[in-house]
Design an enzyme around this catalytic site. Structure first.
Site, PDB file in Angstrom:
ATOM      1  N   HIS A  91       0.831  -1.201   0.000  1.00 23.43           N
ATOM      2  CA  HIS A  91       0.000   0.000   0.000  1.00 23.43           C
ATOM      3  C   HIS A  91       0.864   1.248   0.000  1.00 23.43           C
ATOM      4  CE1 HIS A  91      -3.417   2.602   0.492  1.00 23.43           C
ATOM      5  NE2 HIS A  91      -2.852   3.163   1.548  1.00 23.43           N
ATOM      6  N   SER A  92       0.574   2.183  -0.918  1.00 24.89           N
ATOM      7  CA  SER A  92       1.260   3.470  -1.017  1.00 24.89           C
ATOM      8  C   SER A  92       2.769   3.229  -1.201  1.00 24.89           C
ATOM      9  CB  SER A  92       0.934   4.317   0.218  1.00 24.89           C
ATOM     10  OG  SER A  92       1.261   5.663   0.022  1.00 24.89           O
ATOM     11  N   MET A  93       3.616   3.734  -0.318  1.00 23.63           N
ATOM     12  CA  MET A  93       5.038   3.466  -0.437  1.00 23.63           C
ATOM     13  C   MET A  93       5.307   1.973  -0.544  1.00 23.63           C
ATOM     14  SD  MET A  93       8.169   4.258   2.264  1.00 23.63           S
ATOM     15  CE  MET A  93       7.724   2.898   3.347  1.00 23.63           C
ATOM     16  N   SER A 119      -1.537  -1.046  -4.247  1.00 20.67           N
ATOM     17  CA  SER A 119      -2.649  -0.329  -3.621  1.00 20.67           C
ATOM     18  C   SER A 119      -2.275   1.125  -3.329  1.00 20.67           C
ATOM     19  CB  SER A 119      -3.028  -1.052  -2.319  1.00 20.67           C
ATOM     20  OG  SER A 119      -3.913  -0.276  -1.533  1.00 20.67           O
ATOM     21  N   HIS A 230      -7.200   8.018   0.398  1.00 24.86           N
ATOM     22  CA  HIS A 230      -5.930   7.313   0.271  1.00 24.86           C
ATOM     23  C   HIS A 230      -5.889   6.049   1.128  1.00 24.86           C
ATOM     24  CE1 HIS A 230      -1.833   6.817  -0.969  1.00 24.86           C
ATOM     25  NE2 HIS A 230      -1.372   6.885   0.268  1.00 24.86           N
TER      26      HIS A 230
END
Length: 269
Positions: A91-93, A119, A230
């Site tokens: 997820h994200s980073m 994601s 987010h």
């Protein structure tokens, strides 16, 4: 259960263990960020959650502020596992670290993950929408305010000034890693990619999420979750579990002969 593997945590023993799923947290996150997902998925899969240095039980380990160095640490531990090719969820980073770890495994062992779930993150060669100034350059006061505003921050953490202060160094280090990361266009992995994003995510334009197809020689699909920002993973927990379970139960489509992806399919989750 895992023993002497610094980068991976196993919170629940999988009953069926049809496949291993490795979950990579967001900036400032820890392995326990995925504890609820591990509980929901472990009856069918073995779930391993990545623990970055400098937090929780790794609080004494030196922080790492480089995406590729983080990926190398995870890939080294994964290479020790005698298992079928795992699937990755980031997820994200964490999606970018998972992508880089996939590349390392693919180069080192000739086999990458079975699937990458990317994601809440723009494709590696596409920048996510950023704040000004960059988060890792913010003052402690501004970084604290940024953390408190995040929907992923536990209210108990947000209300505890001392605890907030202790999480700032790993948070800043993670943001430095992702905000200084650069991926050349066209760098690819061979596994299929499932992209997941909230339809109200201010950080990930849909066209940049769809561009993950440029980074796989296999199939790429994009799923948007209504009403999600987010951190859509929190309110959409049950539906994301269904998507992961469904995709990991499928036989992956083979990579194309010319090494180019097929384009992104938009799917209703």
């Amino acid at each position: 259960m895992l023993q002497q593997v610094p980068w991976l945590r196993e919170f629940h023993t999988g009953q069926g263990s049809e496949r291993t799923l490795v979950m990579f947290p967001h900036a400032g996150g820890s392995a326990s960020s995925f504890r609820a997902y591990s509980a929901a998925l472990s009856p069918r899969f073995r779930v391993l959650c990545v623990q970055y240095p400098g937090r929780q039980d790794r609080v004494r380990d030196a922080l790492v502020d480089d995406v590729r160095k983080l990926a190398r640490g995870v890939a080294a531990d994964l290479a020790r596992l005698d298992d079928r090719p795992p699937a990755f969820f980031g997820h994200s980073m964490g999606a970018v670290i998972a992508f880089e770890a996939a590349r390392l495994l693919q180069e080192a062992t000739g086999r990458g993950p079975a699937r990458l779930f990317a994601s809440g993150r723009a494709a590696p060669a596409r920048p996510a929408r950023s704040t000004a100034p960059l988060v890792h350059l913010m003052s402690d006061a501004d970084l604290t305010a940024h953390l408190r505003q995040s929907t992923a921050t536990d209210p108990r953490v947000a209300a505890d000034a001392d605890l907030l202060k202790s999480v700032l160094p790993p948070l800043r280090s993670d943001y430095r890693a992702i905000e200084t990361y650069h991926c050349p266009p066209g760098r690819r992995i061979a596994c299929p990619v499932t992209v997941l994003v909230g339809d109200q995510d201010p950080l990930v334009p849909l066209e940049n999420a769809a561009a993950w197809t440029e980074h796989t020689s296999a199939d790429c699909e994009l799923l948007t979750f209504p009403g999600g920002d987010h951190f859509y993973l929190l309110p959409s927990h049950d539906r994301v579990i269904e998507v992961i379970t469904d995709r990991l139960g499928r036989a992956p489509a083979p990579a194309t002969a010319d090494g180019n992806g097929r384009g992104t399919r938009y799917v209703q989750p």
